[in-house]
Design a protein around this motif. Structure first.
Motif, short mmCIF file in Angstrom:
data_model
loop_
_atom_site.label_atom_id
_atom_site.label_comp_id
_atom_site.label_asym_id
_atom_site.label_seq_id
_atom_site.Cartn_x
_atom_site.Cartn_y
_atom_site.Cartn_z
N SER A 292 0.82 -1.21 0.00
CA SER A 292 0.00 0.00 0.00
C SER A 292 0.85 1.27 0.00
N LEU A 293 2.12 1.14 0.40
CA LEU A 293 3.01 2.29 0.46
C LEU A 293 3.81 2.47 -0.84
N ASN A 294 3.76 1.48 -1.71
CA ASN A 294 4.62 1.50 -2.89
C ASN A 294 4.43 2.74 -3.76
N ALA A 295 3.17 3.13 -3.99
CA ALA A 295 2.91 4.29 -4.85
C ALA A 295 3.50 5.56 -4.26
N VAL A 296 3.41 5.69 -2.93
CA VAL A 296 3.97 6.86 -2.26
C VAL A 296 5.49 6.87 -2.38
N LEU A 297 6.10 5.69 -2.16
CA LEU A 297 7.55 5.60 -2.23
C LEU A 297 8.05 5.92 -3.64
N GLU A 298 7.33 5.43 -4.64
CA GLU A 298 7.75 5.65 -6.01
C GLU A 298 7.67 7.13 -6.39
N ARG A 299 6.62 7.79 -5.96
CA ARG A 299 6.40 9.18 -6.37
C ARG A 299 7.27 10.18 -5.61
N TYR A 300 7.39 9.97 -4.31
CA TYR A 300 8.03 10.99 -3.48
C TYR A 300 9.45 10.65 -3.04
N PHE A 301 9.83 9.36 -3.16
CA PHE A 301 11.13 8.98 -2.63
C PHE A 301 12.05 8.36 -3.67
N ARG A 302 11.67 8.49 -4.97
CA ARG A 302 12.51 8.02 -6.08
C ARG A 302 12.84 6.54 -5.93
N VAL A 303 11.84 5.76 -5.54
CA VAL A 303 11.98 4.32 -5.45
C VAL A 303 11.07 3.71 -6.51
N SER A 304 11.62 2.96 -7.47
CA SER A 304 10.79 2.40 -8.52
C SER A 304 9.95 1.25 -7.99
N SER A 305 8.75 1.10 -8.55
CA SER A 305 7.86 0.02 -8.12
C SER A 305 8.48 -1.34 -8.44
N GLU A 306 9.23 -1.42 -9.55
CA GLU A 306 9.88 -2.69 -9.91
C GLU A 306 10.93 -3.06 -8.86
N ALA A 307 11.65 -2.07 -8.36
CA ALA A 307 12.68 -2.34 -7.36
C ALA A 307 12.08 -2.81 -6.05
N LEU A 308 10.89 -2.30 -5.73
CA LEU A 308 10.26 -2.67 -4.46
C LEU A 308 9.92 -4.15 -4.38
N SER A 309 9.70 -4.78 -5.54
CA SER A 309 9.34 -6.19 -5.54
C SER A 309 10.48 -7.07 -5.04
N TYR A 310 11.71 -6.56 -5.09
CA TYR A 310 12.85 -7.34 -4.63
C TYR A 310 12.94 -7.39 -3.11
N HIS A 311 12.12 -6.61 -2.45
CA HIS A 311 12.08 -6.63 -0.99
C HIS A 311 11.11 -7.69 -0.49
N GLU A 312 10.49 -8.41 -1.41
CA GLU A 312 9.43 -9.34 -1.02
C GLU A 312 9.77 -10.80 -1.31
N ILE A 313 10.89 -11.06 -2.02
CA ILE A 313 11.28 -12.43 -2.36
C ILE A 313 12.31 -12.91 -1.35
N ASP A 314 11.95 -13.91 -0.59
CA ASP A 314 12.83 -14.42 0.48
C ASP A 314 13.75 -15.50 -0.10
N ALA A 315 14.80 -15.05 -0.78
CA ALA A 315 15.75 -15.97 -1.41
C ALA A 315 17.16 -15.63 -0.96
N THR A 316 18.00 -16.64 -0.88
CA THR A 316 19.41 -16.46 -0.54
C THR A 316 20.26 -17.10 -1.61
N CYS A 317 21.13 -16.30 -2.22
CA CYS A 317 22.02 -16.82 -3.26
C CYS A 317 23.24 -17.47 -2.62
N ASP A 318 23.29 -18.78 -2.67
CA ASP A 318 24.43 -19.50 -2.11
C ASP A 318 25.66 -19.24 -2.99
N SER A 319 26.74 -18.75 -2.38
CA SER A 319 27.95 -18.42 -3.14
C SER A 319 29.13 -19.30 -2.74
N SER A 320 28.83 -20.52 -2.30
CA SER A 320 29.87 -21.41 -1.80
C SER A 320 30.95 -21.68 -2.84
N GLN A 321 30.55 -21.86 -4.10
CA GLN A 321 31.51 -22.15 -5.15
C GLN A 321 32.45 -20.97 -5.38
#
Length: 359
Positions: A292-321
């Motif tokens: 619900s805050l995404n539109a406000v962040l995008e307009r007033y805080f220079r945060v793109s809506s596409e970038a905000l979606s990366y805050h919602e995926i709970d993934a960890t990139c294993d870099s062991s190799q």
């Protein structure tokens, strides 16, 4: 033994830093930089600013979206007879890119570069720069040995880079290939230098606006346990150049991501403390954190809506190799906390530079 390099993607931030690292750590005979004709003047100006070296380089006007890279047959064959290392960085990096453009540049372009690479006579290494986000919407641990896992994608950028990496995997069967998957690249860990205030800098954009609004308390609007995937440019280029010249890197894919990431909430909190010297607190605004805050962040805080979606995926990139193969090289990813001061200082000094913002 001297090496001859063919590099696409100059004058991007990552490619410029990569050139510095190649020249500093390897015996360079010649460096050919493929540049789109419309970007040639800008590339020459940037090259003069970088001040890399004098007579060992040559700009090659070309276009990765064209068959044969837009080069004459004679020039292409001459390059294929002399080049020893190819670094393919040219791509559209835009989370809101249209599907047709993403496919043409990232997929068709990679296919054309692959064909060029397969004709190089004395190729020692082909290094393809992908992205950690070819994992799409997958959650949990993402391993360097994985790619095709029926994932869906959040945007056309991700899908096109995934399809391009599939092509790079096919090329790996024929030529010595190394695939690099960086996380979200940020500025230099020691100097803070960057060309764009995107990625993790979206948080600094928000904090700067809070400063301008003279808020007594910084609202905690980033919550949860999702890990950040931010990595300094110097680590990416040092690791990529090392792995692209060492035999152990042949045929492998590397996550150049933070092996010990902080959560997004921790990243936001640390940046607030470093930039504003305030610890975020729960406020009325905090209640609306989320979609619900995404539109406000995008307009007033220079945060793109596409970038905000990366805050919602709970993934960890294993870099062991990557960590294992970099062992003994002295190349490690610095702790995010240790790089906060130069990042905040550089942002503060350049926050008025409109060219550094995504529009």
């Amino acid at each position: 033994m001297e090496n001859t390099y063919f590099i696409t993607g100059y004058s991007g931030f990552l490619s410029g830093q990569l050139l510095d690292e190649i020249v500093a750590t390897n015996n360079v005979h010649k460096l050919y930089l493929l540049v789109h004709p419309t970007m040639l003047q800008k590339a020459k100006q940037q090259f003069a600013i970088d001040g890399l070296f004098n007579n060992q380089w040559e700009f090659i006007p070309g276009d990765i979206t064209e068959e044969g890279l837009g080069l004459s047959k004679e020039l292409r064959h001459n390059l294929q007879r002399s080049v020893t290392h190819v670094f393919h960085l040219a791509a559209i990096y835009d989370l809101s890119v249209k599907e047709k453009v993403a496919h043409q540049v990232n997929v068709v372009g990679t296919r054309n570069v692959n064909r060029f690479v397969e004709g190089v006579h004395s190729l020692k290494r082909y290094t393809y720069f992908s992205t950690a986000f070819v994992s799409g919407d997958r959650e949990g641990a993402i391993f360097e040995t994985e790619l095709i896992r029926d994932q869906q994608f959040k945007n056309h950028y991700e899908r096109s880079k995934y399809e391009a990496e599939v092509l790079a995997l096919e090329t790996k069967q024929n030529v010595p290939t190394t695939i690099i998957r960086p996380g979200i690249v940020r500025g230099h860990s020691k100097t803070g230098v960057t060309t764009k205030f995107d990625g993790v800098y979206f948080y600094l954009n928000m904090l700067e606006r809070f400063r301008q609004l003279r808020l007594r308390s910084v609202p905690l609007i980033v919550k949860g346990s999702v890990n950040g995937n931010f990595v300094p440019v110097d680590y990416v280029v040092q690791a990529a150049v090392y792995l692209s010249h060492h035999e152990k890197g042949i045929g492998k894919t590397y996550h150049l991501t933070d092996p010990h990431p902080y959560t997004m909430e921790e990243v936001y909190t640390m940046l607030s403390e470093a930039y504003l010297h305030k610890t975020p607190k729960k406020t009325l605004l905090s209640r609306f954190a989320g979609r619900s805050l995404n539109a406000v962040l995008e307009r007033y805080f220079r945060v793109s809506s596409e970038a905000l979606s990366y805050h919602e995926i709970d993934a960890t990139c294993d870099s062991s190799q990557a960590v294992r193969d970099l062992s003994g090289s002295g190349i490690t990813c610095p702790d995010f906390k240790e790089t906060l001061a130069p990042m905040a200082s550089y942002y503060k000094d350049h926050r008025q530079d409109q060219l550094k913002y995504i529009t």
